[in-house]
Design a protein around this motif. Sequence first.
Motif, PDB file in Angstrom:
ATOM      1  N   TYR A 116     -23.703  -1.656 -12.999  1.00 45.06           N
ATOM      2  CA  TYR A 116     -25.083  -2.155 -13.045  1.00 45.06           C
ATOM      3  C   TYR A 116     -25.030  -3.639 -13.370  1.00 45.06           C
ATOM      4  O   TYR A 116     -24.261  -4.071 -14.235  1.00 45.06           O
ATOM      5  N   GLU A 117     -25.829  -4.415 -12.658  1.00 42.68           N
ATOM      6  CA  GLU A 117     -25.923  -5.847 -12.964  1.00 42.68           C
ATOM      7  C   GLU A 117     -27.367  -6.317 -12.796  1.00 42.68           C
ATOM      8  O   GLU A 117     -28.048  -5.965 -11.828  1.00 42.68           O
ATOM      9  N   ARG A 118     -27.781  -7.124 -13.758  1.00 37.09           N
ATOM     10  CA  ARG A 118     -29.079  -7.800 -13.690  1.00 37.09           C
ATOM     11  C   ARG A 118     -28.801  -9.292 -13.627  1.00 37.09           C
ATOM     12  O   ARG A 118     -28.098  -9.843 -14.473  1.00 37.09           O
ATOM     13  N   ARG A 119     -29.330  -9.923 -12.615  1.00 37.03           N
ATOM     14  CA  ARG A 119     -29.067 -11.342 -12.354  1.00 37.03           C
ATOM     15  C   ARG A 119     -30.388 -12.089 -12.255  1.00 37.03           C
ATOM     16  O   ARG A 119     -31.334 -11.616 -11.629  1.00 37.03           O
ATOM     17  N   HIS A 120     -30.418 -13.282 -12.873  1.00 35.33           N
ATOM     18  CA  HIS A 120     -31.618 -14.119 -12.814  1.00 35.33           C
ATOM     19  C   HIS A 120     -31.243 -15.491 -12.288  1.00 35.33           C
ATOM     20  O   HIS A 120     -30.318 -16.134 -12.780  1.00 35.33           O
ATOM     21  N   GLU A 121     -31.957 -15.931 -11.262  1.00 30.87           N
ATOM     22  CA  GLU A 121     -31.770 -17.262 -10.677  1.00 30.87           C
ATOM     23  C   GLU A 121     -33.017 -18.111 -10.914  1.00 30.87           C
ATOM     24  O   GLU A 121     -34.133 -17.589 -10.940  1.00 30.87           O
ATOM     25  N   ASP A 122     -32.797 -19.409 -11.039  1.00 29.21           N
ATOM     26  CA  ASP A 122     -33.940 -20.316 -11.138  1.00 29.21           C
ATOM     27  C   ASP A 122     -33.482 -21.735 -10.845  1.00 29.21           C
ATOM     28  O   ASP A 122     -32.285 -22.049 -10.887  1.00 29.21           O
ATOM     29  N   ALA A 123     -34.423 -22.573 -10.540  1.00 28.66           N
ATOM     30  CA  ALA A 123     -34.187 -24.003 -10.349  1.00 28.66           C
ATOM     31  C   ALA A 123     -35.348 -24.754 -10.967  1.00 28.66           C
ATOM     32  O   ALA A 123     -36.491 -24.290 -10.961  1.00 28.66           O
ATOM     33  N   ARG A 124     -35.052 -25.935 -11.538  1.00 30.86           N
ATOM     34  CA  ARG A 124     -36.097 -26.771 -12.126  1.00 30.86           C
ATOM     35  C   ARG A 124     -35.857 -28.204 -11.685  1.00 30.86           C
ATOM     36  O   ARG A 124     -34.764 -28.738 -11.831  1.00 30.86           O
ATOM     37  N   MET A 125     -36.888 -28.821 -11.130  1.00 37.29           N
ATOM     38  CA  MET A 125     -36.786 -30.205 -10.696  1.00 37.29           C
ATOM     39  C   MET A 125     -37.873 -31.037 -11.370  1.00 37.29           C
ATOM     40  O   MET A 125     -39.064 -30.695 -11.295  1.00 37.29           O
ATOM     41  N   VAL A 126     -37.461 -32.104 -12.036  1.00 38.54           N
ATOM     42  CA  VAL A 126     -38.390 -33.058 -12.641  1.00 38.54           C
ATOM     43  C   VAL A 126     -38.163 -34.402 -11.959  1.00 38.54           C
ATOM     44  O   VAL A 126     -37.117 -35.030 -12.118  1.00 38.54           O
ATOM     45  N   SER A 127     -39.129 -34.835 -11.171  1.00 41.35           N
ATOM     46  CA  SER A 127     -39.031 -36.075 -10.408  1.00 41.35           C
ATOM     47  C   SER A 127     -40.003 -37.099 -10.971  1.00 41.35           C
ATOM     48  O   SER A 127     -41.223 -36.861 -10.993  1.00 41.35           O
ATOM     49  N   ASN A 128     -39.460 -38.209 -11.473  1.00 40.70           N
ATOM     50  CA  ASN A 128     -40.272 -39.274 -12.067  1.00 40.70           C
ATOM     51  C   ASN A 128     -41.229 -38.724 -13.123  1.00 40.70           C
ATOM     52  O   ASN A 128     -42.406 -39.088 -13.189  1.00 40.70           O
ATOM     53  N   GLY A 129     -40.684 -37.806 -13.935  1.00 39.73           N
ATOM     54  CA  GLY A 129     -41.437 -37.259 -15.053  1.00 39.73           C
ATOM     55  C   GLY A 129     -42.367 -36.124 -14.715  1.00 39.73           C
ATOM     56  O   GLY A 129     -42.997 -35.551 -15.611  1.00 39.73           O
TER      57      GLY A 129
END
Length: 720
Positions: free
Chosen positions: A381-394
């Motif tokens: 069993y595997e639980r996987r979490h993906e995400d991305a965060r982009m902060v452009s010019n604040g």
Amino acid sequence: MSGMHSPRLRPLSAAVLMTLSAAAHAQQEAGPPTPARHATVEQIMPETTVSGTGIGVSRAAYPGSVTVLDRDNLSISSGVIDALSQVPGFSAGGGSGREIGQHFNIRGFGYQSEERVIVKQDGIRRSASLFSNHISSFRMDGDLLKRVEVVKGSSSVAHGSGAIGGVVSSTTADANDFLATGAETGIATKLRYDHNNHREGYVALASAPTGSAFDVLAYVKKTHDGDIKLARMVGTPPNQFQHTDNDENGSNYFFKAGWNLAPRQRLSLSYFDMGERVETAWQTLWHAQTPATGPISGKLRQRDWSLRYTANPAGLPWLNLEASVYTAEASYQRGYDYVSSGKRNTMDYLNQDKRTGIDIQNRFAFSALGAKHRLVLGLSYERRHEDARMVSNGELSDFGSMPNTYQDSGLFVQEEMSLLDDKLVLHMGGRYDSFRRKVKNKNADYSDSNFSPRLGASYAVGGGLILLGNVSRTYRAPTPHETSSSGALNPFYWYLPNPDLKPEHSKERELGASLSRNALFAEKDRLFAKAMYFNGKISQMIGLTALPEMGPPPSSENYARYTNADLVKRRGYEIEVEYRQPLWQLDASYEHLKQVNQSTGKNYPNAFADKLRLSAGYWLTPEASIGLAVSHWRKPDQNPATYVSGKKTEYYVRDSYTIADLNLRWQPAASPWKALGRQVEVLAGVRNLFNRPYLNAMKAENTAQVGKARNIYISMSNRF
């Protein structure tokens, strides 16, 4: 044969020299070292694969294509992917030389198609690109690995979704792997220098006292990769260059402790922490030069915690249990900060991959109905979490961000049945998987299930000849990005979700034979040969389909969605031949792959060049050996052969390439060298001996990715 049941054949991927470390390892298992330091045929132990079936099977009898690398094979290269490039069916090269950006490919799939290849360390999966396609890294340390198994082709029984191209499964070392022969406590060190701008060194503290219930290993390694010299000038005047801009500084930490709870019961805890700070390009594979505004600053991280329990109590033949739980977190954070035309520009972009899982397997043997049986039962069993965060010019941007969760569970069984006095061995197995994909803040859940069967057989004809056959099926579940992407995620396409996607399915047949002979031409020689032909198809292939009939979107050029549109046929063969004498060896391999999209008749996803690899090793003295390996890629069969960029027609690779590597290994036995440690090993050599370029067949001829220039290296390891 010196008390051994069968000689160990070194994997062809090593194919460079019969190393002294192998002799030391064999002596450590068989008893005190003998005066003769070189590895005779009798001193070499049998080689098995576990990843292929879940049960240990010799390479000769495994009804498929598999290669096993041990610590000696891995020690020649500075990186794991570079070491794997020697494996038949594994393609590398095609990046810009950086450790954080390495192309890889197994039977047609790898980088930019990583969900079709499974990469594991201690059972923990790796996302090579962290779904950004801006990096490519296994995030492994070759000096820490005990062995790496590469199983090529469709193989889902022991692994689940994704093994269409193959499986790379690695296992970390224990305290005993860093101790000198006969030592119970010690220190191991290593320093390596590559003149094409690579440095590394480690210190390991190990303790495994005889009779003690505890053993422990602590390991620290530092690495540095600077600007990389390429094999030739690239670019067009006046913008030509021969160096890849690069600055990578790595820190690896590893801790493993073992506790023998009772006879034949063991509990081990390990922590792996690999980090790398970089000043490099935005896209580490494709961009050789950093932006004019300055390099991209990044931080790559992989952290694993793993707890493993094994039990094989005496008197309970049905219990041979392995159970592990793990948690892992990988991330790549990068960005820039510069001023242009009086305006400050900043970017901070983070990709994350977090996993928690459990894996339980039980193996046992029994006899019934006139046959011998070995059986493995497993669940995962595997639980996987993906995400991305982009902060452009604040400002926080949703671009490229899709917080999502994978949940995968599987049950599998694999049986090996031996008949006719062990001449006929049948492998029968199957796996049932249930999977779910969920995207945060979207009504886009996706769930399904799949059953993957496998049937293989080997028949020992006699005289060392074994006939082999295998039929297997595997699948790949759609990713949340394929089912749920929406909006203008790039300038070319406005994505539309498709919750009705179906899993991809791969069915593959393999036929072949292996031959093992002793004393063929001389009293102590050994011949091993194996040839495997494979043929199969991958149906319901998922790909992005443009929808021009829907008209222009609010932005981007076309609407598009992922669909089950393609049928791909794959066929090829891999041939390996190894010949051993006590003082020298010769190896050869040849590989061919053809993979075609049936709807277009064109190569899918790219072309592949046939590869011939030849190598020879010779013992100069009982303490020193020399090896030469030559890899030759034939001219590929390109279809399509060209593409149009602007108004210019560009050609894909249409030449052959040859690269040669020279390697030396020395393990001094006599004083005064013992002052440097109880066991000393010196490696030296030249990679790309004749300073020739190499272009991967998938590239265009105008690429800047021509391979590294000649590299002279020297490494010394000590065990105190």
